[in-house]
Design a protein around this motif. Sequence first.
Motif, PDB file in Angstrom:
ATOM      1  N   MET A  50       0.922  -1.148  -0.046  1.00 20.91           N
ATOM      2  CA  MET A  50       0.166  -0.126   0.139  1.00 20.91           C
ATOM      3  C   MET A  50       0.863   1.235   0.165  1.00 20.91           C
ATOM      4  N   THR A  51       0.524   2.252  -0.915  1.00 22.83           N
ATOM      5  CA  THR A  51       1.515   3.395  -0.938  1.00 22.83           C
ATOM      6  C   THR A  51       1.049   4.387   0.090  1.00 22.83           C
ATOM      7  N   SER A  52       1.881   5.447   0.249  1.00 17.29           N
ATOM      8  CA  SER A  52       1.793   6.316   1.336  1.00 17.29           C
ATOM      9  C   SER A  52       0.523   7.317   1.053  1.00 17.29           C
ATOM     10  N   GLU A  53       0.122   7.155  -0.233  1.00 11.73           N
ATOM     11  CA  GLU A  53      -0.961   7.974  -0.677  1.00 11.73           C
ATOM     12  C   GLU A  53      -2.479   7.255  -0.343  1.00 11.73           C
TER      13      GLU A  53
ATOM     14  N   TYR B 269      -9.361   1.071   8.875  1.00 13.05           N
ATOM     15  CA  TYR B 269      -9.148   1.463   7.552  1.00 13.05           C
ATOM     16  C   TYR B 269      -7.580   1.037   7.338  1.00 13.05           C
ATOM     17  N   ALA B 270      -6.737   1.297   7.984  1.00 14.74           N
ATOM     18  CA  ALA B 270      -5.322   1.211   7.697  1.00 14.74           C
ATOM     19  C   ALA B 270      -4.621   0.213   8.708  1.00 14.74           C
ATOM     20  N   PRO B 271      -4.859  -0.985   8.817  1.00 14.88           N
ATOM     21  CA  PRO B 271      -4.247  -1.842   9.823  1.00 14.88           C
ATOM     22  C   PRO B 271      -2.682  -1.666  10.083  1.00 14.88           C
ATOM     23  N   GLN B 272      -2.068  -1.264   8.966  1.00 17.26           N
ATOM     24  CA  GLN B 272      -0.610  -1.056   9.335  1.00 17.26           C
ATOM     25  C   GLN B 272      -0.261   0.091  10.474  1.00 17.26           C
ATOM     26  N   ILE B 273      -1.065   0.859  10.489  1.00 12.17           N
ATOM     27  CA  ILE B 273      -0.847   1.970  11.521  1.00 12.17           C
ATOM     28  C   ILE B 273      -0.726   1.478  13.102  1.00 12.17           C
ATOM     29  N   GLU B 274       0.367   1.794  13.582  1.00  7.82           N
ATOM     30  CA  GLU B 274       0.610   1.183  15.047  1.00  7.82           C
ATOM     31  C   GLU B 274       0.379   2.045  16.030  1.00  7.82           C
ATOM     32  N   GLN B 275       0.256   3.334  15.755  1.00  6.28           N
ATOM     33  CA  GLN B 275      -0.033   4.296  16.966  1.00  6.28           C
ATOM     34  C   GLN B 275      -0.603   5.578  16.568  1.00  6.28           C
ATOM     35  N   VAL B 276      -1.576   6.118  17.270  1.00  5.83           N
ATOM     36  CA  VAL B 276      -2.307   7.208  17.065  1.00  5.83           C
ATOM     37  C   VAL B 276      -1.799   8.362  18.222  1.00  5.83           C
ATOM     38  N   ILE B 277      -1.389   9.422  17.738  1.00  2.21           N
ATOM     39  CA  ILE B 277      -0.908  10.473  18.613  1.00  2.21           C
ATOM     40  C   ILE B 277      -1.481  11.650  18.535  1.00  2.21           C
ATOM     41  N   ASN B 278      -2.128  12.342  19.710  1.00  2.00           N
ATOM     42  CA  ASN B 278      -2.801  13.435  19.928  1.00  2.00           C
ATOM     43  C   ASN B 278      -1.609  14.602  19.997  1.00  2.00           C
ATOM     44  N   ILE B 279      -1.452  15.406  19.021  1.00  3.21           N
ATOM     45  CA  ILE B 279      -0.584  16.681  19.196  1.00  3.21           C
ATOM     46  C   ILE B 279      -1.558  18.047  19.870  1.00  3.21           C
ATOM     47  N   VAL B 280      -0.857  18.321  20.884  1.00  6.57           N
ATOM     48  CA  VAL B 280      -1.483  19.405  21.418  1.00  6.57           C
ATOM     49  C   VAL B 280      -0.807  20.880  21.213  1.00  6.57           C
TER      50      VAL B 280
ATOM     51  N   GLU C 221      -0.135  14.538  10.756  1.00  8.14           N
ATOM     52  CA  GLU C 221       0.752  14.009   9.645  1.00  8.14           C
ATOM     53  C   GLU C 221       0.850  12.354   9.852  1.00  8.14           C
ATOM     54  N   ILE C 222       1.454  11.652   9.071  1.00  8.63           N
ATOM     55  CA  ILE C 222       1.715  10.315   9.126  1.00  8.63           C
ATOM     56  C   ILE C 222       2.882  10.073   8.840  1.00  8.63           C
ATOM     57  N   GLN C 223       3.607   9.289   9.897  1.00  9.63           N
ATOM     58  CA  GLN C 223       5.021   9.075   9.944  1.00  9.63           C
ATOM     59  C   GLN C 223       5.490   7.766   9.445  1.00  9.63           C
ATOM     60  N   ASP C 224       6.104   7.383   8.436  1.00 11.56           N
ATOM     61  CA  ASP C 224       6.581   6.016   8.076  1.00 11.56           C
ATOM     62  C   ASP C 224       5.569   5.391   7.940  1.00 11.56           C
ATOM     63  N   ASP C 225       4.296   5.865   7.544  1.00 12.09           N
ATOM     64  CA  ASP C 225       3.168   4.955   7.166  1.00 12.09           C
ATOM     65  C   ASP C 225       2.879   4.024   8.615  1.00 12.09           C
ATOM     66  N   LYS C 226       3.143   4.519   9.748  1.00 12.68           N
ATOM     67  CA  LYS C 226       2.998   3.643  10.740  1.00 12.68           C
ATOM     68  C   LYS C 226       2.393   4.341  12.312  1.00 12.68           C
ATOM     69  N   ILE C 227       2.881   5.775  11.993  1.00 14.65           N
ATOM     70  CA  ILE C 227       2.423   6.662  13.068  1.00 14.65           C
ATOM     71  C   ILE C 227       1.481   7.759  12.612  1.00 14.65           C
ATOM     72  N   VAL C 228       0.117   7.808  13.232  1.00 14.57           N
ATOM     73  CA  VAL C 228      -0.767   9.036  12.929  1.00 14.57           C
ATOM     74  C   VAL C 228      -0.804  10.111  13.811  1.00 14.57           C
ATOM     75  N   LYS C 229      -0.464  11.519  13.492  1.00 15.25           N
ATOM     76  CA  LYS C 229      -0.443  12.560  14.351  1.00 15.25           C
ATOM     77  C   LYS C 229      -1.626  13.098  14.258  1.00 15.25           C
ATOM     78  N   VAL C 230      -2.672  13.235  15.252  1.00 13.07           N
ATOM     79  CA  VAL C 230      -3.958  14.118  15.163  1.00 13.07           C
ATOM     80  C   VAL C 230      -4.130  15.001  16.127  1.00 13.07           C
ATOM     81  N   LYS C 231      -4.737  16.207  16.057  1.00  8.59           N
ATOM     82  CA  LYS C 231      -5.149  17.231  16.792  1.00  8.59           C
ATOM     83  C   LYS C 231      -6.600  17.070  17.044  1.00  8.59           C
ATOM     84  N   LEU C 232      -6.715  16.987  18.464  1.00 15.63           N
ATOM     85  CA  LEU C 232      -8.046  16.941  18.770  1.00 15.63           C
ATOM     86  C   LEU C 232      -8.524  18.286  18.997  1.00 15.63           C
TER      87      LEU C 232
END
Length: 79
Positions: A1-4, A68-79, A32-43
Motif C-alpha cells: 500500500m502506498t503512502s497516498e 481502515y489502515a491496519p499497518q498503523i501502529e500508533q495514533v498520537i494527539n498533538i496538543v 501527519e503520518i510518519q513512516d506509514d505507521k504513526i498517525v498524528k492528529v489534533k483534537l
Amino acid sequence: MTSENVRENVLKALNEIRPFLQSDGGDITLVEIQDDKIVKVKLEGNCIGCSVNQLTLKSGVEMTIKKYAPQIEQVINIV
C-alpha cells in the motif's frame, strides 16, 4: 500500500469519526503520518479539555483508523 493510499484510508477513518466528535462540540484534524505507521492528529474544540479525550483517542480514533489502515501502529494527539 502506498503512502497516498494510507493517507486516503486515514482520512476515511477520520471522516467516520468526525460526526461523533462534532456532536460533542469537538473535531479532529490529521497533522501527519510518519513512516506509514504513526498517525498524528489534533483534537479540537471541546475535545481539547475533555477528560475522556485519551479514551476517545485510543478506543474510538485509533480503533477506527486501524480498521481502515491496519499497518498503523500508533495514533498520537498533538496538543
